[in-house]
Design an enzyme around this catalytic site. Structure first.
Site, short mmCIF file in Angstrom:
data_model
loop_
_atom_site.label_atom_id
_atom_site.label_comp_id
_atom_site.label_asym_id
_atom_site.label_seq_id
_atom_site.Cartn_x
_atom_site.Cartn_y
_atom_site.Cartn_z
N HIS A 211 24.35 12.19 44.99
CA HIS A 211 24.61 12.41 43.56
C HIS A 211 24.38 13.85 43.09
O HIS A 211 24.63 14.18 41.94
CB HIS A 211 23.72 11.50 42.71
C1 UD1 Z 1 19.09 13.15 37.10
C2 UD1 Z 1 18.08 14.20 37.52
C3 UD1 Z 1 17.92 14.19 39.04
C4 UD1 Z 1 17.65 12.81 39.55
C5 UD1 Z 1 18.74 11.88 39.08
C6 UD1 Z 1 18.52 10.47 39.58
C7 UD1 Z 1 18.00 16.13 35.98
C8 UD1 Z 1 18.27 17.59 35.89
N1 UD1 Z 1 18.47 15.53 37.10
O1 UD1 Z 1 20.37 13.58 37.57
O2 UD1 Z 1 16.85 15.05 39.38
O3 UD1 Z 1 17.58 12.82 40.98
O4 UD1 Z 1 18.76 11.90 37.66
O5 UD1 Z 1 19.43 9.57 39.05
O6 UD1 Z 1 17.36 15.57 35.12
N2 UD1 Z 1 24.84 8.58 33.30
C9 UD1 Z 1 25.32 7.31 33.09
N3 UD1 Z 1 24.44 6.30 32.98
C10 UD1 Z 1 23.09 6.51 33.07
C11 UD1 Z 1 22.62 7.80 33.30
C12 UD1 Z 1 23.52 8.83 33.43
O7 UD1 Z 1 26.52 7.09 32.99
O8 UD1 Z 1 22.30 5.56 32.95
C13 UD1 Z 1 25.77 9.70 33.40
C14 UD1 Z 1 25.42 10.81 32.41
O9 UD1 Z 1 25.95 10.59 31.15
C15 UD1 Z 1 25.97 12.01 33.11
C16 UD1 Z 1 25.77 11.68 34.58
O10 UD1 Z 1 25.67 10.27 34.66
O11 UD1 Z 1 27.32 12.18 32.85
C17 UD1 Z 1 24.56 12.35 35.13
O12 UD1 Z 1 23.35 11.89 34.49
P1 UD1 Z 1 22.13 12.88 34.13
O13 UD1 Z 1 20.98 12.12 33.58
O14 UD1 Z 1 22.65 14.01 33.36
O15 UD1 Z 1 21.66 13.48 35.49
P2 UD1 Z 1 21.69 12.93 36.96
O16 UD1 Z 1 22.83 13.57 37.66
O17 UD1 Z 1 21.57 11.44 36.97
#
Ligand code: UD1
Length: 369
Positions: A211
């Site tokens: 991811h």
């Molecule tokens: C975050 C953490 C990372 C961790 C990871 C585990 C930061 C900088 N990064 O990255 O260290 O390893 O989580 O999962 O905080 N999204 C959904 N549903 C959700 C959560 C997120 O659709 O429940 C989408 C968000 O809207 C975004 C993408 O997934 O578009 C990424 O989510 P985000 O929380 O920004 O960071 P991660 O890449 O998950």
């Protein structure tokens, strides 16, 4: 039963899947500390049923406060969390704010602690990949600049903090709260039905999670990854619980259909904790770019190949069963072949990864706050 009088409140900030896994034992363990109480705030950084809700359900945890920030860019997230958390801190006046790990919610919590003059503890402090292109590395460095109580999981954390000029008496080597959770839920994990649900057998599948922006934000890298999955599928089936960020990008680059069509691939939504850990315990090999999974596989002594050029958790390499393989796709297949043919790196469990880190943290805080 211990009767609590006037207590010192610790407010723990969580926001993402890996955060939830690191705080599961605090409310249970604090019950035997008469002077302390713990409340948990969920910032809402992760909000899906399968990225958030299922974890609280399985762990029997209810967040005391939910900030419900809207999804958005990292800056939007951090700003929203800071505003919500500042209000909460002003209202609750905790004796201490505790942040965990290295995500955006961690950094937001650290800044709020500083700006509201609330002492700050950081759990999983001092880890460094020395790669400032990772958003998590910046979060780690900035959070530790604002921390007063440093709780470290491994020797490297201690050394990094000392070399950055932090005071020895503020640094506490306590072990790993993520391992506390694995130990506490050992029976639930063993009893999980995910293998039969997916139709895979013990030691006969490769488990994969990817991811990180460094891999999934670039179409060429994603294409190479799909090539690797195709190659592994000639050897064994692959179980791939897919992160929302990875799915979004596969769709954006027009690669999703190619992935879904691969025979022998078990593509699933993000899984609950018990199912995922059962898959770790029974797989033949893990391919990952995650931080926490490097540690969980080390504890379970399962072979793990981390598809990154560096790790902030070097003990998983020096003592554990983890190996780093950067994205040199010409050597990766040979490495995988060797493991599937039984050439395994022998690993052991790092010091203090024994299920009692939460207890040690609270013992320190009982005296210090
Ligand atoms: C975050 C953490 C990372 C961790 C990871 C585990 C930061 C900088 N990064 O990255 O260290 O390893 O989580 O999962 O905080 N999204 C959904 N549903 C959700 C959560 C997120 O659709 O429940 C989408 C968000 O809207 C975004 C993408 O997934 O578009 C990424 O989510 P985000 O929380 O920004 O960071 P991660 O890449 O998950």
């Amino acid at each position: 039963m211990i009767v609590k009088g006037a207590t010192k409140k610790i407010l723990i900030v969580t926001g993402t899947r890996p955060n939830f896994v690191k705080v599961t034992q605090f409310k249970k363990v604090v019950a035997s500390f008469p002077d302390l109480e713990v409340e948990i705030v969920h910032t809402g950084q992760h909000y899906d049923q399968n990225m958030s809700q299922v974890f609280f359900e399985q762990f029997g945890l209810v967040p005391d406060h939910f900030l419900n920030i809207p999804a958005g860019t990292p800056v939007n997230q951090i700003a929203g969390i800071m505003t919500g958390l500042e209000n909460l801190v002003n209202q609750l006046k905790p004796r201490l704010l505790m942040v965990v790990g290295d995500v955006n919610s961690t950094l937001a919590g650290a800044i709020v602690a500083n700006k509201t003059n609330t002492p700050l503890a950081h759990v999983e402090s001092g880890l460094r990949s020395n790669d400032r292109s990772m958003p998590e590395e910046i979060n780690r460095i900035l959070t530790d600049e604002l921390t007063q109580h440093f709780f470290v999981t491994e020797e490297s954390g201690l050394q990094n903090l000392l070399s950055e000029g932090k005071k020895q008496e503020q640094i506490h080597f306590v072990g790993n709260t993520m391992i506390d959770t694995l130990v506490a839920f050992e029976h639930e994990i063993a009893a999980d039905d995910i293998l039969s649900d997916l139709g895979v057998s013990s030691n006969d599948y490769v488990l994969m999670t990817i991811h990180r922006p460094a891999t999934v934000d670039f179409p060429e890298k994603l294409k190479e990854l799909l090539g690797l999955i195709e190659w592994v599928l000639k050897k064994q089936s692959v179980v791939f619980p897919i992160h929302p960020r990875t799915i979004q990008n596969l769709r954006k680059f027009g690669l999703y259909d190619q992935l879904v069509a691969m025979p022998g691939l078990h593509l699933t939504d993000p899984l609950g904790y018990f199912s995922f850990q059962k898959l770790v315990a029974d797989c033949s090999l893990i391919l990952t770019d995650s931080g926490g999974i490097q540690e969980e596989s080390t504890f379970l002594q399962k072979p793990c190949l981390t598809l990154r050029p560096n790790t902030e958790r070097p003990v998983t390499i020096t003592i554990g069963s983890n190996e780093l393989i950067a994205d040199d796709w010409s050597v990766i297949p040979a490495k995988i072949d060797a493991i599937l043919n039984g050439q395994l790196k022998k690993g052991s469990v790092p010091p203090l990864w024994d299920g009692r880190a939460t207890q040690r943290i609270l013992e320190v805080l009982e005296k210090r706050i």
